[in-house]
Design a protein around this motif. Structure first.
Motif, short mmCIF file in Angstrom:
data_model
loop_
_atom_site.label_atom_id
_atom_site.label_comp_id
_atom_site.label_asym_id
_atom_site.label_seq_id
_atom_site.Cartn_x
_atom_site.Cartn_y
_atom_site.Cartn_z
N UNK A 97 0.81 -1.22 0.00
CA UNK A 97 0.00 0.00 0.00
C UNK A 97 0.85 1.27 0.00
N UNK A 98 2.13 1.16 0.29
CA UNK A 98 3.01 2.33 0.30
C UNK A 98 4.41 1.88 -0.12
N UNK A 99 4.69 1.83 -1.43
CA UNK A 99 5.99 1.34 -1.89
C UNK A 99 7.17 2.15 -1.37
N UNK A 100 6.92 3.37 -0.90
CA UNK A 100 8.01 4.14 -0.35
C UNK A 100 8.57 3.56 0.93
N UNK A 469 17.97 3.16 -5.66
CA UNK A 469 16.75 3.73 -5.08
C UNK A 469 15.68 4.00 -6.12
N UNK A 470 16.08 4.08 -7.39
CA UNK A 470 15.09 4.35 -8.43
C UNK A 470 14.09 3.20 -8.57
N UNK A 471 14.48 1.99 -8.18
CA UNK A 471 13.52 0.89 -8.22
C UNK A 471 12.37 1.15 -7.26
N UNK A 472 12.67 1.76 -6.12
CA UNK A 472 11.61 2.12 -5.18
C UNK A 472 10.74 3.22 -5.78
N UNK A 473 11.37 4.20 -6.43
CA UNK A 473 10.60 5.28 -7.04
C UNK A 473 9.69 4.74 -8.15
N UNK A 474 10.17 3.76 -8.91
CA UNK A 474 9.32 3.15 -9.93
C UNK A 474 8.15 2.43 -9.28
N UNK A 475 8.43 1.72 -8.18
CA UNK A 475 7.34 1.03 -7.48
C UNK A 475 6.31 2.03 -6.95
N UNK A 476 6.78 3.16 -6.43
CA UNK A 476 5.85 4.18 -5.95
C UNK A 476 5.01 4.75 -7.08
N UNK A 477 5.64 4.95 -8.25
CA UNK A 477 4.91 5.52 -9.38
C UNK A 477 3.93 4.54 -9.98
N UNK A 478 4.03 3.26 -9.60
CA UNK A 478 3.11 2.26 -10.14
C UNK A 478 1.66 2.51 -9.78
N UNK A 479 1.39 3.34 -8.78
CA UNK A 479 0.00 3.61 -8.42
C UNK A 479 -0.69 4.44 -9.50
N UNK A 480 0.07 5.08 -10.39
CA UNK A 480 -0.53 5.94 -11.43
C UNK A 480 -0.86 5.17 -12.71
#
Length: 858
Positions: A97-100, A469-480
């Motif tokens: 629910x929160x990839x960050x 860390x960009x893998x985490x940012x990609x996971x966070x952006x997956x909600x869009x």
């Protein structure tokens, strides 16, 4: 020895620690203990520990292997043997629910955990992770454990090194562990683990948990996992864990007591995958709390069995020679000898990294730290970027990004690299759209930089740098969304609704055009029109206009329809012209600086909207087509803007800084004659004007942003006015305005300052003699040197092309230069556009020539 904790992770979620205990009793004392289990206490990312683990596993041949790490990784551990898996890599676990909220467990080729996993997979021995599940730690965000810099945290290696009389913990570890051979007698390897476990037990008796109160819960879970493994596989179980936790696995505890510690801990839904890692993130200085200072050096120690020092010096010499530093084979031999001598003098069993570094600095770098920094960056730390097979689990957005990276040949790299894009090429245009979409999603893979070769809108320059860390940012952006395009479109629409200012919406419209998001552009333009209609703040309108004007230029290169954007931009420009004069009155120094910035932005925007004040050439004339605001509409907007600048330049209530800047913009735009400019400067710098106001006017007119230095160099009248103003100023007034003057003139280029100094020193005419009639500035001739001007005509024709508008306007058979002699060649009359354009080329040539005597011709 300390826990490996992911950056930004809380409590146990970033850890890679140790543990395991028997049912109601103690674990076996080490690899040599009969029956097991075999507790192998290690230092994470330690090549000496990795070699010892490998030797111990070959010696005891366990029936199962337990490794410190999150149990969520058990389903993915088989991928470690995949041919496409190349360390350094890391297990990534993040909350659904929160990839960050995420944590990493990194492993390199010389990590004991990785060595144990590969040993088990190669021999088909069951291997499992035994640490506290990451779902526990990720369920309670915002509770990080104390880091290495916390006074409460004890460094076990540091304490042992100090006890042994060492002032450097790394040097002690190298001497007692890394430089030990793992090929000794059978009892040698188990003895090292037993000795280390005994030392850690003594430390824990004194220091308790060492500043990590969460270790008790983790160690309880590890003991439960060890009990379960013994029940399934018998006592022949090898446990690879951090040495700090080894004593806890031999402690006598009960199952009920361990389960009680785990009772009531919340859990989160998590996802797990493998991601590439980098040596830089393994390095301690990069922010990875439990990392190592020299992963490249440790990788070399682990991978090189013989002549370790000789191979290292050879690598350093090869690197320096690639960078054009002169290093000979004799230098390599001498560096090896020096490193060995330093080790003997310092009482070390073998030359380590400090000795190798000192030898390289002295022999190969000539005592300089500049080339040595290259060795530290490329070799000591290293540039390795791991690889993960495509079969590893990944979010849909990550898979789409990876597919586009392959299709566009944009390989992620750990090092920063510059990328030049030509937007006229399909592949480069697609690369640009991808990078802009990622930026809009908050994935900072690349950033735009100033280009080296061109300032045209068809070129872009990027600096790319891929970080784990960009893998985490990609996971966070997956909600869009599930693809980069759909996610960027959804994110742009949401940002347009939530934007706080009109300028933010205008910037978002520009970014949508750059990213090629036509579906999002409609939503953004609707929000922009609504905001612009309701916003009455002239400052907000002026801040928004430059981004809109820049966006109109992209329509030519990116084939984007900008009709709606043009209407909004024209409306904003008109409202700015109405409200800006009133907004520039009664300003303080800081507010005047802000308005000057807006004045520059609006002036540039008007020039873009009006095509530079002239009709843009159509395709039949060699142009790309004019903007929608060109022609009569553009001329009207340009005229209104010039009227605003004239009003600002002549209104006394306007701050001096703004008045000076407006006058300079009018001069550069051709809206003021030189005589008029001289009159304005004379009034602004007259004795009746307060010195601070005069200095502010001079800063606005002559500031570095306006290129004022070159203006003074080429206009003797303005230079004389400034000179007279400064020399006639009272001493006390000069002291008061000196900071403003220093800020204005110190920003000039050194060459401009030297030229101005020379012109002021010799006066209007050298020796006080009157100059020749019609002379302009000292060192320039009175008229155009036609012969030298003709020499540039072929170059101008090559630059402007054979079908320029200047040639088209000249009737066939006529001369565009009245001084062109009859019978001139075909290149002369057609290309001499200086007279046809108001002799602009001749003026530029005269202004561009420096030096010479008064009578010299330009």
């Amino acid at each position: 020895m300390t826990a490996d904790r992911g950056p930004g992770a809380g409590t146990a979620e970033g850890g890679v620690r140790e543990g395991g205990a028997p049912e109601g009793g103690a674990v076996g004392g080490g690899p040599g203990a009969p029956g097991g289990p075999y507790v192998l206490g290690v230092r994470h990312h330690g090549p000496g520990s990795a070699r010892a683990v490998l030797a111990a596993l070959d010696h005891v041949r366990p029936a199962a292997v337990l490794v410190e790490g999150p149990p969520e990784g058990d389903a993915l551990v088989e991928l470690a043997a995949h041919e496409g898996m190349r360390p350094p890599v890391a297990l990534l676990v993040h909350a659904v629910d929160d990839p960050g909220r995420a944590a990493f467990w990194p492993m390199s080729a010389f990590s004991p955990e990785w060595v144990a996993i590969r040993w088990a997979l190669d021999r088909r021995v069951p291997v499992r992770f035994m640490d506290l599940p990451a779902a526990y730690g990720l369920a309670v965000p915002g509770q990080p454990e104390p880091g290495p810099g916390d006074a409460r945290v004890m460094d076990p290696v540091g304490v042992l090194a100090a006890t042994a009389g060492y002032d450097d913990a790394e040097r002690w570890w190298e001497d007692v562990v890394e430089h030990r051979s793992a090929d000794g007698a059978e009892g040698g390897v188990p003895a090292s683990f037993a000795a280390l476990a005994e030392a850690m037990g003594a430390l824990r008796e004194v220091y308790g948990d060492g500043g990590h109160p969460g270790d008790a819960v983790r160690e309880a879970h590890m003991r439960l996992k060890v009990r379960a493994a013994r029940k399934e596989f018998g006592d022949a179980v090898a446990v690879v864990c951090g040495a700090w936790h080894a004593p806890a696995l031999t402690a006598r505890t009960t199952i009920a007591a361990d389960k009680a510690l785990l009772k009531g801990i919340p859990k989160a839904r998590v996802r797990t995958t493998w991601v590439p890692w980098t040596n830089r993130r393994l390095a301690r200085h990069s922010g990875y709390g439990a990392g190592i200072e020299s992963p490249g050096w440790y990788g070399h120690l682990f991978g090189t069995r013989e002549r370790t020092l000789e191979h290292w010096m050879t690598k350093a010499a090869g690197l320096l020679r690639e960078e054009d530093h002169p290093v000979s084979p004799a230098d390599v031999v001498e560096a090896v000898r020096l490193a060995g001598a330093l080790a003997a003098v310092r009482g070390r069993p073998a030359a380590g990294l400090p000795e190798a570094t000192d030898a390289i600095r002295a022999v190969m770098c000539g005592g300089s730290d500049v080339p040595l920094a290259l060795v530290r960056d490329r070799l000591v730390v290293g540039q390795a970027l791991g690889e993960v097979p495509d079969t590893a689990p990944a979010a849909p957005l990550q898979r789409d990004l990876a597919a586009q990276q392959r299709a566009l040949r944009l390989r992620p790299e750990a090092d920063r690299r510059d990328l030049e894009l030509d937007l006229r090429k399909d592949t480069d245009a697609a690369r640009s759209r991808l990078l802009h979409r990622l930026r809009l999603l908050g994935i900072g893979w690349g950033e735009t930089v100033a280009g080296r070769s061109s300032t045209g809108t068809f070129r872009e320059s990027w600096r790319l740098h891929w970080r784990p860390e960009l893998f985490v940012e990609v996971a966070e952006a997956g909600v869009w969304g599930t693809t980069v395009l759909s996610a960027a479109t959804a994110r742009a629409g949401a940002d347009a609704v939530s934007a706080a200012t009109l300028a933010e919406v205008a910037l978002l419209a520009e970014r949508c055009l750059l990213a090629g998001l036509p579906d999002a552009l409609g939503v953004v333009m609707g929000a922009l029109a609504d905001r612009a209609a309701l916003d009455a703040d002239v400052g907000h309108l002026a801040d928004a206009l430059p981004a809109l004007a820049r966006s109109l230029r992209y329509g030519d290169v990116r084939s984007t329809d900008t009709t709606a954007l043009t209407e909004v931009a024209a409306g904003l420009a008109g409202r700015v012209c109405v409200g800006l004069p009133s907004a520039c009155t009664g300003l303080g120094p800081d507010a005047a600086q802000e308005q000057c910035r807006r004045l520059d932005g609006v002036h540039t925007a008007v020039a873009l909207l009006t095509g530079g004040g002239t009709r843009a050439p159509g395709p039949e004339e060699g142009g790309e087509g004019g903007t929608a605001t060109g022609g009569r509409a553009g001329d009207g907007l340009r005229g209104r803007w010039r009227g605003v600048l004239r009003e600002l330049a002549g209104r006394e209530a306007v701050a001096g800084l703004v008045r000076g800047r407006a006058a300079r913009l009018l001069l550069d735009d051709g809206g003021l004659t030189p005589d008029r400019v001289a009159r304005l400067m004379g009034l602004a710098l007259s004795p009746g004007t307060p010195p601070p106001d005069a200095a502010a006017w001079a800063e606005g007119f002559l500031g570095v942003a306006a290129g004022g230095g070159m203006l003074l160099v080429h206009d003797e009248r303005l230079l004389a006015l400034v000179d007279d103003w400064l020399t006639g100023m009272p001493a006390e007034a000069f002291t008061a305005v000196l900071p403003l003057l220093r800020r204005t003139f110190s920003a000039y280029e050194p060459g401009v300052r030297r030229t101005l100094g020379g012109l002021v020193r010799r006066g209007p005419h050298p020796g006080g003699a009157p100059g020749p009639a019609g002379a302009t500035a000292p060192g320039f001739g009175p008229d155009l040197d036609e012969e030298r001007a003709d020499a540039v005509v072929p170059v101008l024709r090559l630059l402007l092309g054979p079908g320029t508008r200047a040639d088209a306007r000249a009737p066939a058979g006529t001369r565009t230069d009245a001084r062109t002699p009859a019978g001139a060649g075909p290149a002369g009359p057609a290309a001499r556009t200086g007279e046809a354009r108001g002799n602009t080329a001749g003026k530029s040539l005269r202004e561009g020539e420096g030096g010479g005597n008064d009578g010299d011709r330009a």
